[in-house]
Design an enzyme around this catalytic site. Structure first.
Site, PDB file in Angstrom:
ATOM      1  N   LYS A 203      -2.954   5.679   0.389  1.00  0.00           N
ATOM      2  CA  LYS A 203      -1.693   6.256   0.859  1.00  0.00           C
ATOM      3  C   LYS A 203      -0.949   6.958  -0.270  1.00  0.00           C
ATOM      4  CE  LYS A 203      -2.602   4.094   4.682  1.00  0.00           C
ATOM      5  NZ  LYS A 203      -3.124   4.773   5.867  1.00  0.00           N
TER       6      LYS A 203
ATOM      7  N   ILE B 178       0.803  -1.217   0.000  1.00  0.00           N
ATOM      8  CA  ILE B 178       0.000   0.000   0.000  1.00  0.00           C
ATOM      9  C   ILE B 178       0.838   1.269   0.000  1.00  0.00           C
ATOM     10  CG2 ILE B 178      -0.260   0.206   2.495  1.00  0.00           C
ATOM     11  CD1 ILE B 178      -3.123   0.971   2.097  1.00  0.00           C
TER      12      ILE B 178
END
Lengths: 507, 481
Positions: B275, B237
């Protein structure tokens, strides 16, 4: 073929040594042969999955349990194994409900560009009134814009950053008001009793996780929406027990049948945790009357279980009967509210299934607390929240939209049912939903699930009309089909009837 | 006759699986009660416990403004409305999948290829982790996970799935690297306890360490997974937040290197735009598996967390804009590096050491010198002081299952520079006071043998639980919710 030597006859010395061992041997041989030949292969026309054991008189066959003791064998050198849950999900291919949808996806009908394509009567989707919403967007794009010109500096932050997982309070308020308008003012909804999810699919699964433990059961009057077999059973481990309703009383819910089912389930050692109903009914389209709602509330109170009412079609009613939500009954009478939960969403009444907006409405604080935490796995995308807050706040528009939509539904329903009548096909009496529940039992041969699936197959592959067979909906009377009419225009109806007639004539 | 409390709810609903009763969330509760605002509440708690990337939202806003056709809420884009509103196919919009695959390739510098047909949606990375667990493991099975790890894995991976997480211990003396010895030890321990291990779960770049995994370690993990026939789930991520060398190596590259020695059926990647792009509110979670059965299973389960088609359309357009994504990734990395350097330099100025890191939205700092006792209790005490007195919500290492007390994670990308400076100022003041107090205590040791950091009594009030946890939000948001 392995040679089995049954010992019993030999040991007991009956029938002589030769006959005593030869006859059981031979029987066993033929039994294995018969089983091997009749095992359903994946290439033949899909038989329904074992969950739709609708041939049994009162209850479905004992379902496969997803008990914790069930571990798949260790595969040190074998292929990388999925979990048992994963394997079951991947194999869930045979249900006609899904097979039909898949076939149509590649070759959908379009009157101008693809007149020979598949007619999609198997998906309850409403395309009748999307133009009204699009017009609203054209006039109001400024308000629903991704960026707010006034609060420039902060708007993208507001959208992009983490939000409450169970939906913003603004959207909950807007949805609560929308629900009130949908129910035509007969009841008002409190935004703090709402948990928002990305569609009604996770909403009903979340309730499944909250109200029952793996191995427990929900009683579900049948016929019921085929999607629940996936949404509720797959990952929660909860079993759905169909409680059959009869055509003789228009498939209405019988408390006596529920009582019977409850006791039978109890006898087999399973715990019933809730009754799950849809109102308006999917697939029948009928409304549950006030008396039955009271009966259900009494029933769940007596058994100390929950009642889940899926009211996702509440705004899509068109008949002369007025829709009564369980919320209305709760307001009027003094029933225990804390065991009642309503499922709702915008996929049907507002015709925006792509946006993924579902609602859990509960009077139970503990359920709300748990569900709001579980909502993190399925939250509504922020830009969509912003768009809908703006759209739903325009109460005048919503009221007009709901009214026009109802009229269009009514007209299309009348046209479609009439068309079927001309073919000699009668439909159950319905006042809501996007479909009619058609009785084609006189066209199936034999009068059984097998005959029903044969007709379904012909309709799909020969006439290229996709409808949902009653067996997918756990209907115990063969020959009923759910036909959705909301993806059609008026001009398409004769085409549909022509194609259906092709098949019914030959039967 | 009312329902007697929890009796008729499930174990999932009534248990603690949601994890919100842990210390990790106490800090957030303190923040919710007293959130920092530069003008309205300059003495409030600064949120440093939320790994959110707000550094490049201006670039996205500009793009959206220049590309109105990407949004259905504009004159230019509204014609797409009908098709989009109706589209509920769980495969997702083809353009969306292509754009995601392209973006993932770009974040890895083009060193890995991704097939759009393997892109599966889920309800954020949260939903992706849970779905992968449902696909790969039965209740009672376990996944091995190197410590320290992201606390919410305990909830996302285990809560409804019944799957366990068993730690692979990592130590500061070798910079928390995963060693083959510890990996084997963890695996053996599970086997000895008759627990079936179904796979390994890693985060690369690591949360909370902020480090990228080196090629050797990745190869070791892949080899181990192959030998034991267990899965390897890689949460990538933070792959787009690598702002410094060494160069990022994705497990996808390892697989591409030598497909014959690595069974693709065992490798799965979890991704999200929360993110790298800084859009957690969009709820875009991605599962990318090299195993066809897992793709099929996860895709069906994606019905429980599909991405809104409105969002898919927007992102298909945005991430399909090659020039934009190249610029965005480059600029994002530059800003992150700048912020990281400023923050770690500020800490170094008062003698606080951070683990050397090259990725992520946070740093992993050691406050061991400030601990009264080098124990878990000592760490907890120090943390309470920092949250309640210094008014910084940083996350204690114990909530990440770190075996060594004294480590804390501080996020720095969810605020503007002034707020970061304010945070550094507070830290400096606190550390100097603590050092002065330590020095003073040494000289007065005869008098006061129990050296205590002064704790205001009111911190007890602040840790009273609030009835419902509100999601953490950045101090900059003037949210109307």
């Amino acid at each position: 073929m392995r040679v089995i030597v049954p010992l019993q006859a030999v040991v007991q010395g009956r029938g002589g040594l030769v006959l005593g061992s030869l006859i059981p041997c031979a029987l066993f041989y033929f039994l294995q042969f018969y089983l091997r030949r009749n095992r359903p292969s994946s290439s033949s026309p899909p038989p329904p999955s074992s969950a739709s054991g609708s041939n049994l008189p009162e209850l479905a066959s004992i379902p496969r349990s997803l008990s914790r003791g069930l571990l798949s064998p260790r595969g040190s050198f074998g292929p990388a194994r999925l979990s048992s849950r994963g394997t079951a999900v991947v194999r869930d291919d045979d249900n006609p409900y899904y097979v039909g949808l898949k076939r149509c996806a590649d070759d959908p009908y379009n009157r101008s560009t693809n007149p020979q394509g598949f007619l999609l009567l198997g998906l309850a989707e409403n395309r009748l009134s999307l133009d009204i919403i699009q017009d609203w967007l054209v006039k109001n794009w400024k308000e629903s814009l991704l960026l707010d010109d006034e609060e420039e500096e902060l708007s993208i932050q507001g959208l992009a950053t983490y939000q409450p997982y169970d939906g913003s309070m603004d959207l909950k308020t807007a949805v609560a008001e929308f629900m009130g308008q949908v129910m035509q003012g007969s009841v008002s909804f409190n935004p703090s009793h709402i948990v928002l999810t990305a569609g009604a699919t996770p909403a009903v699964e979340t309730l499944g996780f909250c109200l029952a433990d793996p191995g427990d059961a929900f009683l579900v009057p049948s016929p019921y929406y085929p999607g629940w077999d996936r949404d509720i059973k797959w990952r929660t481990g909860v079993e759905l027990i169909p409680v059959p309703c009869r055509s003789t009383d228009n498939f209405s819910i019988s408390i006596a049948a529920l009582e019977l089912a409850y006791n039978q389930v109890k006898k087999r050692g399973m715990k019933v945790r809730a009754v799950l109903v849809s109102n308006p009914s999917n697939p029948v389209g009928s409304l549950i009357d006030r008396e039955t709602l009271c009966g259900l509330l009494d029933f769940v109170m007596e058994k100390n279980i929950h009642l889940i009412s899926d009211e996702i079609f509440a705004g899509s009613t068109y008949g002369s009967d007025k829709f009564v939500s369980v919320a209305e009954v709760l307001d009027a009478e003094s029933f225990d509210k804390s065991r009642v939960h309503i499922i709702y969403g915008l996929s049907k009444d507002l015709a925006v299934p792509g946006f993924r907006v579902g609602v859990i409405y509960s009077y139970n604080e503990n359920v709300l607390a748990a569900a709001s935490k579980l909502a993190r796995f399925s939250s509504i995308s922020a830009p969509t929240q912003r768009l809908l807050i703006s759209m739903l706040s325009d109460r005048k528009f919503i009221s007009e939209y709901l009214a026009v939509n109802r009229v269009r539904l009514h007209d299309m329903h009348a046209l479609f049912v009439d068309g079927l009548k001309q073919l000699g096909i009668k439909c159950a009496s319905s006042s809501g939903g996007f479909y009619c529940w058609a009785d084609m039992s006189m066209f199936i041969r034999p009068y059984s699930e097998k005959g029903e699936l044969k007709l379904w197959d012909n309709l799909l592959n020969v006439a290229k009309v996709n409808v949902t067979p009653g067996s997918s909906c756990h209907c115990i009377e063969p020959g009923w089909f759910r036909c959705c009419f909301t993806t059609l225009t008026e001009k398409d109806v004769p085409t549909v009837m022509e194609r259906i007639q092709k098949i019914t004539k030959s039967n | 006759m009312g329902i007697p409390g929890d009796e008729i709810l499930s174990r999932v609903a009534t248990g603690d699986g949601h994890g919100e009763n842990t210390s990790y969330f106490d800090g957030w509760k303190a923040y919710d009660n007293d959130p920092f605002h530069p003008i309205h509440n300059p003495n409030g708690v600064i949120q440093m416990g939320l790994a959110e990337n707000q550094l490049c939202l201006d670039l996205m806003r500009d793009w959206i403004r220049k590309n109105p056709q990407a949004s259905i809420c504009t004159k230019e884009g509204v014609s797409e409305f009908e098709a989009i509103a109706n589209f509920q196919d769980y495969h997702g919009l083809p353009d969306f999948r292509k754009a995601i695959a392209k973006f993932m390739e770009k974040a890895r510098g083009g060193r890995a290829r991704f097939d759009p047909e393997r892109i599966v949606m889920s309800g954020g990375a949260t939903g992706a982790q849970e779905t992968i667990a449902f696909c790969l493991a039965n209740p009672g099975d376990a996944f091995l996970i190197p410590t320290p790890y992201y606390p919410a894995f305990d909830r996302d991976f285990r809560w409804r799935t019944g799957v366990q997480l068993l730690p692979i211990r990592c130590h500061s003396h070798d910079n928390f690297k995963i060693t083959e010895a510890e990996l084997a030890a963890a695996y053996r321990k599970a086997r000895d306890s008759k627990i079936r291990v179904k796979g390994i779960l890693i985060t690369n770049p690591s949360n909370p360490l902020g480090t990228t995994m080196d090629r050797e370690t990745l190869r070791t993990l892949v080899r181990f997974a192959n030998e034991e026939r267990i899965h390897l789930v890689c949460d990538e991520i933070f792959s787009g937040t690598v702002f410094d060398g060494p160069e990022y190596v994705s497990v996808a590259e390892i697989l591409q290197e030598d497909p014959s020695t690595c069974d693709g059926d065992l490798i799965h990647i979890v991704y999200s735009l929360s993110k790298d792009l800084g859009v957690p509110g969009f709820r875009v979670g991605i599962i990318y598996s090299y195993n066809d059965a897992v793709v099929s299973c996860a895709r069906r389960m994606s019905s429980f967390g599909l991405v809104s088609t409105q969002t898919q359309l927007l992102l298909a357009s945005m991430l399909g804009d090659d020039d934009f994504t190249t610029d965005l990734l480059a600029e994002s990395r530059r800003r992150l590096m700048h912020r990281h350097r400023a923050f770690t330099a500020g800490l170094e100025g008062v003698g606080i050491r951070c683990l050397q890191s090259n990725a992520g939205l946070f740093c992993w700092m050691s406050l061991k010198p400030l601990l009264k006792d080098a124990t878990a209790e000592g760490e907890a005490e120090l943390w309470r002081v920092i949250v309640n007195e210094v008014k910084l919500n940083i996350s204690p290492g114990s909530s990440f299952h770190c075996t060594e007390p004294g480590w804390f994670r501080a996020c720095f990308a969810n605020m503007d520079e002034e707020t970061m400076e304010t945070a550094l100022r507070r830290i400096r003041t606190f550390v100097r006071r603590a050092n002065d107090a330590a020095t003073a205590a040494k000289t007065k040791k005869r008098w006061d043998t129990s050296l205590r950091l002064s704790l205001p009594r009111r911190f007890e009030e602040m840790t009273v639980l609030t009835p419902r946890l509100m999601s953490p939000r950045s101090p900059l948001v003037q949210a109307a919710t």
